[in-house]
Structure formats: structure tokens, C-alpha cells
Scaffold this active site. Structure first.
Site, PDB file in Angstrom:
ATOM      1  N   HIS A 162       7.439  -7.314  -1.956  1.00  0.00           N
ATOM      2  CA  HIS A 162       7.035  -6.777  -0.652  1.00  0.00           C
ATOM      3  C   HIS A 162       7.848  -7.421   0.470  1.00  0.00           C
ATOM      4  O   HIS A 162       7.568  -7.189   1.650  1.00  0.00           O
ATOM      5  CB  HIS A 162       5.561  -7.114  -0.369  1.00  0.00           C
ATOM      6  CG  HIS A 162       4.554  -6.318  -1.146  1.00  0.00           C
ATOM      7  ND1 HIS A 162       4.687  -4.989  -1.408  1.00  0.00           N
ATOM      8  CD2 HIS A 162       3.341  -6.688  -1.662  1.00  0.00           C
ATOM      9  CE1 HIS A 162       3.607  -4.566  -2.072  1.00  0.00           C
ATOM     10  NE2 HIS A 162       2.802  -5.577  -2.243  1.00  0.00           N
ATOM     11  N   SER A 211      -4.998   3.249   3.431  1.00  0.00           N
ATOM     12  CA  SER A 211      -5.144   2.552   2.157  1.00  0.00           C
ATOM     13  C   SER A 211      -5.381   1.052   2.402  1.00  0.00           C
ATOM     14  O   SER A 211      -6.260   0.441   1.782  1.00  0.00           O
ATOM     15  CB  SER A 211      -3.867   2.772   1.336  1.00  0.00           C
ATOM     16  OG  SER A 211      -3.950   2.151   0.097  1.00  0.00           O
ATOM     17  N   LYS A 250       0.802  -1.238   0.000  1.00  0.00           N
ATOM     18  CA  LYS A 250       0.000   0.000   0.000  1.00  0.00           C
ATOM     19  C   LYS A 250       0.834   1.287   0.000  1.00  0.00           C
ATOM     20  O   LYS A 250       0.336   2.373   0.288  1.00  0.00           O
ATOM     21  CB  LYS A 250      -1.029   0.045   1.161  1.00  0.00           C
ATOM     22  CG  LYS A 250      -1.855  -1.186   1.329  1.00  0.00           C
ATOM     23  CD  LYS A 250      -2.355  -1.786   0.038  1.00  0.00           C
ATOM     24  CE  LYS A 250      -3.293  -0.902  -0.727  1.00  0.00           C
ATOM     25  NZ  LYS A 250      -3.565  -1.526  -2.081  1.00  0.00           N
TER      26      LYS A 250
HETATM   27  P1  A3P Z   1      -4.894   4.925  -1.742  1.00  0.00           P
HETATM   28  O1  A3P Z   1      -5.586   3.694  -1.294  1.00  0.00           O
HETATM   29  O2  A3P Z   1      -4.499   5.835  -0.637  1.00  0.00           O
HETATM   30  O3  A3P Z   1      -5.649   5.642  -2.823  1.00  0.00           O
HETATM   31  P2  A3P Z   1      -0.006  -0.377  -3.687  1.00  0.00           P
HETATM   32  O4  A3P Z   1       0.174  -0.344  -5.166  1.00  0.00           O
HETATM   33  O5  A3P Z   1       1.297  -0.506  -2.962  1.00  0.00           O
HETATM   34  O6  A3P Z   1      -1.009  -1.388  -3.284  1.00  0.00           O
HETATM   35  O7  A3P Z   1      -0.528   1.065  -3.245  1.00  0.00           O
HETATM   36  C1  A3P Z   1      -1.833   1.484  -3.588  1.00  0.00           C
HETATM   37  C2  A3P Z   1      -1.938   2.953  -3.321  1.00  0.00           C
HETATM   38  O8  A3P Z   1      -1.215   3.678  -4.342  1.00  0.00           O
HETATM   39  C3  A3P Z   1      -3.393   3.435  -3.397  1.00  0.00           C
HETATM   40  O9  A3P Z   1      -3.505   4.491  -2.435  1.00  0.00           O
HETATM   41  C4  A3P Z   1      -3.462   3.957  -4.815  1.00  0.00           C
HETATM   42  O10 A3P Z   1      -4.500   4.864  -5.051  1.00  0.00           O
HETATM   43  C5  A3P Z   1      -2.091   4.621  -4.940  1.00  0.00           C
HETATM   44  N1  A3P Z   1      -1.717   4.849  -6.350  1.00  0.00           N
HETATM   45  C6  A3P Z   1      -1.628   3.933  -7.334  1.00  0.00           C
HETATM   46  N2  A3P Z   1      -1.331   4.531  -8.503  1.00  0.00           N
HETATM   47  C7  A3P Z   1      -1.245   5.860  -8.244  1.00  0.00           C
HETATM   48  C8  A3P Z   1      -0.977   7.009  -9.055  1.00  0.00           C
HETATM   49  N3  A3P Z   1      -0.773   6.908 -10.366  1.00  0.00           N
HETATM   50  N4  A3P Z   1      -0.976   8.220  -8.446  1.00  0.00           N
HETATM   51  C9  A3P Z   1      -1.199   8.346  -7.115  1.00  0.00           C
HETATM   52  N5  A3P Z   1      -1.456   7.288  -6.301  1.00  0.00           N
HETATM   53  C10 A3P Z   1      -1.483   6.064  -6.867  1.00  0.00           C
END
Ligand code: A3P
Length: 286
Positions: free
Chosen positions: A99, A129, A44
């Protein structure tokens, strides 16, 4: 709904997609190559964002690859590959995401020159998140309330274990020339400059047009619509897409809409206790 985790050396993992024998073999035998690129994140923190950026840096802004190949084939999770299987490529480096906490990572990394990018994020936003995402994922314990999820997080009773251990473990590589730390916050505040840092680290020169294409296609709005990157291809048996989305808000500071004052104060106290030995001001959220 999964009621528990799969456990590997004291670290909780999702109940599907992982095989302990493979993970042990990968840790001991997987050969990381000098030309490999490895993106490491605590869940996340923006893992998919980073993988999209690096994919587009390598395709020089050409969108056909990111729009035709699912992200998990482009940058496979090192913890999910089978045995010593490698990803042969005609040219260019292999790219992996991970991870894993540092102690479970393939040992050969530490005698290689492979480039490692470690992406960090305000743990309060990671919690926020994660709370939303893990309500929808069917291969992990699903939190019933924010309070419950916060408690699990603080106990390290969440997939890939304690965030505090994860970041402190990987920070031991800080200062090595093959190790780059970037933060979700700086990526968001100045995407251009941060993508530039990443491409320089990877030794990739890009024309202004290639650069602009990368910036456009890694925006939240564009990524949200890219089914190869937005998690919508994950089958229903693993994720209830009505309950949560990978591309949720994509902002910093949403934690303020979730933590009560008491939770925030308690978190700060625990943060101080666990991170107190590190110099202050190392992270953008401090
Ligand atoms: P939120 O849940 O706060 O929106 P991971 O890929 O490690 O699972 O992380 C997911 C988080 O990264 C989510 O946060 C998601 O919205 C955010 N995220 C993914 N792509 C993004 C982008 N292009 N710009 C900003 N945030 C992004």
C-alpha cells in the site's frame, strides 16, 4: 481502539504490524529483483482480490495453495517485512503486495524490471469501503460517522495518506512496460478479459480449464468463504469481526447509498482541484 496512527515520513500507518526502522531499511536497502511481481494498491481498492487472482494465475488455477496458505504469506506486504529479509522460493518469482506511496517504496524498484500491477478504484467507493472496514479494525483511528471519515480521507488523515497523492505518485510510472494499471471497475465488468490482461502481462499462458478455475475461485462468493483470503483469520485483538468484514459487498457504486448530495458535490469540487492537471477520462469513474 487506536486513537492515533504510527507515522512514517508524514504518512499515517496502523499502530501494529509496522516498524519504522524496518521500513526505512526496506526503502533504502531492500533489493527488488527483476523477476519479482508487486501488486500496489491504495487501501480498499480490491488488494485482496488482486492478490487472489495473481496467486491463482501462478498456481495455474490449482486451488490448493490459496486454500491452505493465508494471503499475507502468499503475497507478503512489502512494508511489513523485516530488514532486507527476502522470501526465498524454489522457483517462480517472489510476489509482494504493497500500500506504500511511491516515495516510500524500496528505491531499488526503480532500477529493476520487476513487474508492478497498480489497481485503482473509484475513490468514492474506496471511502465507502474504508468507512465500514476501519470501524472494525482496532489498529487505526475508528470513524464515528461517515461524515467524519470522509473528512479524514480528504485531509489524507487515513492510513497510507492521501489517495490523491498515492494515485498521482504511482501514475508517474504509466507507460513503462513493467507497469500495468487495472481498475476494480473493469475487473468487475469483465473479469475474464481483465484477468487475461493480467496473465498476459505476467507472461503466463493458461489453458481454458485453468482459466475457468481462476475465474470461479476469484468470484466474490467463493472468496468470501475462503478463510485464507477473507480476513477471518485476523485475531480479535486486531479486528472486531462483529463490526465489519473485508468481503463486505463487492460492488461498484455503493457510494451512492452513503454520500449526501452536498457531500458528493463537495467531493467533486475537491477532486477537480486535486486531479485537474491529469487528462480527463483516464479513469473509469470519470
Ligand atoms: P467493499 O467494502 O466495497 O465490499 P481491499 O482488499 O483493498 O481491502 O479491498 C476490499 C474491497 O474489495 C471490499 O469492497 C471487498 O468486498 C472487495 N473485494 C474483495 N474481493 C472481491 C471479489 N472477489 N470481488 C469483488 N470485490 C471484492
Amino acid at each position: 481502539m487506536a486513537t492515533d496512527y504510527l507515522w512514517f515520513e508524514g504518512i499515517p500507518l496502523p499502530t501494529s504490524g509496522f516498524n519504522i526502522e524496518d521500513m526505512k531499511r526496506n526503502r533504502d536497502e531492500f533489493v527488488v529483483r527483476d523477476e519479482d511481481v508487486i501488486m500496489v494498491t491504495y487501501p480498499k481498492s480490491g488488494s485482496h482480490w488482486l492478490a487472489e487472482i495473481v496467486s491463482l494465475i501462478y498456481s495455474k488455477g490449482d486451488i490448493s495453495w490459496v486454500q491452505s496458505v493465508a494471503l499475507w504469506y502468499r503475497t507478503p506486504w512489502i512494508e511489513s517485512i523485516h530488514g532486507a529479509e527476502s522470501i526465498p522460493k524454489e522457483q517462480g518469482p517472489r510476489m509482494y503486495s504493497s500500500h506504500l506511496p511511491i516515495q516510500l517504496f524500496p528505491k531499488s524498484l526503480f532500477v529493476s524490471k520487476a513487474k508492478v500491477i497498480y489497481l485503482i478504484r473509484n475513490p468514492r467507493d474506496i471511502i465507502t469501503s474504508g468507512y465500514h472496514f476501519f470501524k472494525a479494525l482496532k489498529t487505526v483511528k475508528n470513524p464515528e460517522s461517515f461524515e467524519q471519515y470522509l473528512e479524514w480521507f480528504l485531509q489524507g488523515n487515513v492510513i497510507f495518506g492521501s489517495w490523491f497523492d498515492h494515485i498521482q505518485g504511482w501514475l508517474s510510472m504509466k507507460g513503462k512496460e513493467n507497469f500495468l494499471i487495472i481498475s476494480y471497475e473493469e475487473l468487475q465488468q469483465d473479469t475474464r478479459a481483465t484477468v487475461e490482461r493480467i496473465s498476459q502481462f505476467l507472461g503466463k499462458e493458461l489453458s481454458p480449464e485453468e482459466f475457468n478455475s481462476i475465474l470461479k475461485n476469484v468470484s466474490f462468493e467463493v472468496m468470501k468463504e475462503n478463510k485464507m483470503s477473507n480476513f477471518s483469520l485476523v485475531p480479535e485483538m486486531f479486528m472486531d469481526h462483529t463490526k465489519g468484514k473485508l468481503m463486505r459487498k463487492g460492488i461498484s457504486g455503493d457510494w451512492k447509498n452513503h454520500f449526501t448530495v452536498a457531500q458528493s458535490e463537495a467531493f467533486d469540487q475537491i477532486y477537480k482541484e486535486k486531479m485537474g492537471s491529469l487528462p480527463r477520462g483516464l479513469f473509469p469513474w470519470e
